[in-house]
Design a protein around this motif. Structure first.
Motif, mmCIF file in Angstrom:
data_model
loop_
_atom_site.group_PDB
_atom_site.id
_atom_site.type_symbol
_atom_site.label_atom_id
_atom_site.label_comp_id
_atom_site.label_asym_id
_atom_site.label_seq_id
_atom_site.Cartn_x
_atom_site.Cartn_y
_atom_site.Cartn_z
ATOM 1 N N HIS A 84 1.008 -1.328 -0.399
ATOM 2 C CA HIS A 84 0.137 0.264 -0.163
ATOM 3 C C HIS A 84 0.803 1.538 0.407
ATOM 4 C CE1 HIS A 84 -3.385 -2.185 0.723
ATOM 5 N NE2 HIS A 84 -2.524 -3.385 2.203
ATOM 6 N N ALA A 85 2.142 0.629 0.280
ATOM 7 C CA ALA A 85 2.923 2.381 -0.300
ATOM 8 C C ALA A 85 3.005 2.521 -0.729
ATOM 9 C CB ALA A 85 4.595 2.216 1.384
ATOM 10 N N PRO A 86 3.950 4.292 -1.466
ATOM 11 C CA PRO A 86 4.042 4.297 -2.737
ATOM 12 C C PRO A 86 5.735 3.168 -2.871
ATOM 13 C CG PRO A 86 3.699 6.194 -1.546
ATOM 14 C CD PRO A 86 3.522 5.183 -0.922
ATOM 15 N N GLU A 87 5.901 2.096 -4.281
ATOM 16 C CA GLU A 87 7.009 1.563 -4.514
ATOM 17 C C GLU A 87 8.338 2.725 -4.371
ATOM 18 O OE1 GLU A 87 7.956 -0.172 -8.330
ATOM 19 O OE2 GLU A 87 6.865 0.052 -8.206
ATOM 20 N N ARG A 88 8.391 3.359 -4.265
ATOM 21 C CA ARG A 88 9.794 4.832 -4.801
ATOM 22 C C ARG A 88 9.971 4.406 -2.447
ATOM 23 N NH1 ARG A 88 10.702 10.029 -4.527
ATOM 24 N NH2 ARG A 88 9.758 11.358 -2.918
ATOM 25 N N ARG A 90 9.111 2.215 -0.077
ATOM 26 C CA ARG A 90 8.659 0.698 0.283
ATOM 27 C C ARG A 90 10.683 0.422 1.073
ATOM 28 N NH1 ARG A 90 5.122 -2.526 -4.363
ATOM 29 N NH2 ARG A 90 3.478 -0.936 -3.494
ATOM 30 N N LYS A 91 11.015 0.677 -0.013
ATOM 31 C CA LYS A 91 12.883 0.210 0.848
ATOM 32 C C LYS A 91 12.922 1.532 1.762
ATOM 33 C CE LYS A 91 17.517 0.623 -0.443
ATOM 34 N NZ LYS A 91 18.305 1.078 -1.328
ATOM 35 N N LEU A 92 13.168 2.696 2.075
ATOM 36 C CA LEU A 92 12.936 3.286 2.638
ATOM 37 C C LEU A 92 12.086 3.482 4.442
ATOM 38 C CD1 LEU A 92 13.805 6.674 4.058
ATOM 39 C CD2 LEU A 92 11.733 7.347 3.586
ATOM 40 N N VAL A 93 10.988 2.639 3.880
ATOM 41 C CA VAL A 93 10.043 1.853 4.750
ATOM 42 C C VAL A 93 10.515 0.987 5.539
ATOM 43 C CG1 VAL A 93 8.129 1.115 5.589
ATOM 44 C CG2 VAL A 93 8.107 2.837 4.592
ATOM 45 N N VAL A 94 11.509 0.222 4.503
ATOM 46 C CA VAL A 94 12.085 -1.167 5.305
ATOM 47 C C VAL A 94 13.365 -0.753 5.870
ATOM 48 C CG1 VAL A 94 13.949 -2.676 4.746
ATOM 49 C CG2 VAL A 94 11.529 -2.925 3.800
ATOM 50 N N LEU A 95 14.397 0.320 5.302
ATOM 51 C CA LEU A 95 15.273 0.527 6.391
ATOM 52 C C LEU A 95 15.069 1.455 8.086
ATOM 53 C CD1 LEU A 95 16.945 2.082 3.294
ATOM 54 C CD2 LEU A 95 17.778 0.256 4.312
ATOM 55 N N ALA A 96 14.090 2.130 7.766
ATOM 56 C CA ALA A 96 13.299 2.473 8.885
ATOM 57 C C ALA A 96 12.598 1.564 9.726
ATOM 58 C CB ALA A 96 12.119 3.863 8.575
ATOM 59 N N ILE A 97 12.545 0.900 9.402
ATOM 60 C CA ILE A 97 11.827 0.092 10.625
ATOM 61 C C ILE A 97 12.859 -1.025 10.557
ATOM 62 C CG2 ILE A 97 10.113 -1.755 10.326
ATOM 63 C CD1 ILE A 97 8.624 0.690 10.951
ATOM 64 N N LYS A 127 9.858 13.013 5.937
ATOM 65 C CA LYS A 127 8.644 12.979 5.406
ATOM 66 C C LYS A 127 8.018 11.809 4.639
ATOM 67 C CE LYS A 127 7.230 17.579 4.887
ATOM 68 N NZ LYS A 127 6.542 19.204 5.035
ATOM 69 N N ARG A 128 8.920 11.404 3.799
ATOM 70 C CA ARG A 128 8.706 10.686 2.613
ATOM 71 C C ARG A 128 7.936 9.518 3.834
ATOM 72 N NH1 ARG A 128 12.970 9.747 -1.626
ATOM 73 N NH2 ARG A 128 11.908 7.373 -1.600
ATOM 74 N N TYR A 129 8.429 9.005 4.971
ATOM 75 C CA TYR A 129 8.444 8.028 5.599
ATOM 76 C C TYR A 129 7.092 7.741 6.184
ATOM 77 C CZ TYR A 129 8.376 4.663 9.684
ATOM 78 O OH TYR A 129 8.218 3.956 10.338
ATOM 79 N N ALA A 130 6.219 9.199 6.665
ATOM 80 C CA ALA A 130 5.477 10.354 7.202
ATOM 81 C C ALA A 130 3.554 9.425 6.411
ATOM 82 C CB ALA A 130 5.742 10.907 8.025
ATOM 83 N N ARG A 131 4.795 10.161 5.335
ATOM 84 C CA ARG A 131 3.315 9.796 4.361
ATOM 85 C C ARG A 131 3.492 8.624 3.814
ATOM 86 N NH1 ARG A 131 6.125 13.579 1.189
ATOM 87 N NH2 ARG A 131 6.046 15.957 1.951
ATOM 88 N N ALA A 132 4.533 8.047 3.626
ATOM 89 C CA ALA A 132 4.065 6.287 3.279
ATOM 90 C C ALA A 132 3.276 5.618 4.019
ATOM 91 C CB ALA A 132 5.889 5.504 2.401
ATOM 92 N N CYS A 137 -2.108 3.313 6.370
ATOM 93 C CA CYS A 137 -3.285 3.439 7.060
ATOM 94 C C CYS A 137 -4.155 3.487 7.312
ATOM 95 C CB CYS A 137 -2.686 4.106 8.750
ATOM 96 S SG CYS A 137 -1.367 4.348 9.846
ATOM 97 N N GLU A 138 -4.148 4.444 6.114
ATOM 98 C CA GLU A 138 -5.428 4.860 4.787
ATOM 99 C C GLU A 138 -6.334 3.876 4.983
ATOM 100 O OE1 GLU A 138 -4.368 8.276 2.693
ATOM 101 O OE2 GLU A 138 -4.224 9.846 4.147
ATOM 102 N N ALA A 139 -5.217 2.974 3.943
ATOM 103 C CA ALA A 139 -5.843 1.781 2.872
ATOM 104 C C ALA A 139 -6.393 0.750 3.836
ATOM 105 C CB ALA A 139 -4.049 1.201 2.433
ATOM 106 N N LEU A 140 -5.476 0.301 4.925
ATOM 107 C CA LEU A 140 -6.282 -0.415 5.876
ATOM 108 C C LEU A 140 -7.515 -0.062 6.682
ATOM 109 C CD1 LEU A 140 -2.433 -1.309 7.992
ATOM 110 C CD2 LEU A 140 -4.203 -2.470 6.274
ATOM 111 N N ASN A 141 -7.698 1.137 6.623
ATOM 112 C CA ASN A 141 -8.562 2.116 7.196
ATOM 113 C C ASN A 141 -10.151 2.014 6.632
ATOM 114 O OD1 ASN A 141 -7.139 2.091 9.951
ATOM 115 N ND2 ASN A 141 -6.959 3.988 9.615
ATOM 116 N N GLY A 142 -10.092 2.191 5.144
ATOM 117 C CA GLY A 142 -10.383 2.566 3.983
ATOM 118 C C GLY A 142 -10.547 0.615 3.804
#
Length: 147
Positions: A84-88, A90-97, A127-132, A137-142
């Motif tokens: 559900h996160a933007p493709e560009r 996803r790597k950032l989310v993985v690194l942060a997590i 900011k990109r991480y927060a948006r991703a 969250c929006e996809a899950l809640n939707g």
């Protein structure tokens, strides 16, 4: 912590999603598989290799604690959320997590610049991480509201 919304559905907050992704990362480290399917370009293979190198250096077997079916299902569910996160991002989310799962209290955004191929913009990465994560969250809640 998930909060019940109207009639038994669940509201996923930013902190809930982030905590489940961290939990999934920690479950992943306990398994023998090397990487999540969505993180083929992520650092997972390096983390597993470091763990094996540590065990080989210490002349100890690598302790592997099997996951229960529930834990495996939770890990797979959370890993699917990254779709559900933007493709560009996803790597950032993985690194942060990865940083959060390793026990850090906050993400070292400047340290993530180089793995992301950037020289400037640590605040932009945050900011990109927060948006991703917000997209997740929006996809899950939707999905909960549609169900």
């Amino acid at each position: 912590m998930t909060v019940p919304a109207a009639e038994g559905s669940i509201y996923w907050s930013f902190a809930d999603v982030e905590a489940r992704l961290v939990e999934a990362m920690q479950f992943q480290w306990r398994t023998e598989r090397g990487a999540w399917a969505f993180a083929s370009d992520g650092p997972w293979h390096l983390i597993v290799r470091d763990w094996w190198d540590w065990a080989a250096h210490e002349d100890r077997p690598v302790p592997r604690i099997p996951l229960s079916r529930e834990q495996m299902a939770r890990m797979e569910e959370a890993s699917a959320w990254l779709g559900h996160a933007p493709e560009r991002d996803r790597k950032l989310v993985v690194l942060a997590i990865t940083a959060l799962a390793a026990g850090r209290k906050s993400v070292p955004w400047r340290a993530l610049l180089k793995p992301m191929g950037l020289k400037l913009g640590a605040h932009g990465l945050r900011k990109r991480y927060a948006r991703a994560v917000t997209c997740i969250c929006e996809a899950l809640n939707g999905a909960e509201l549609r169900a």
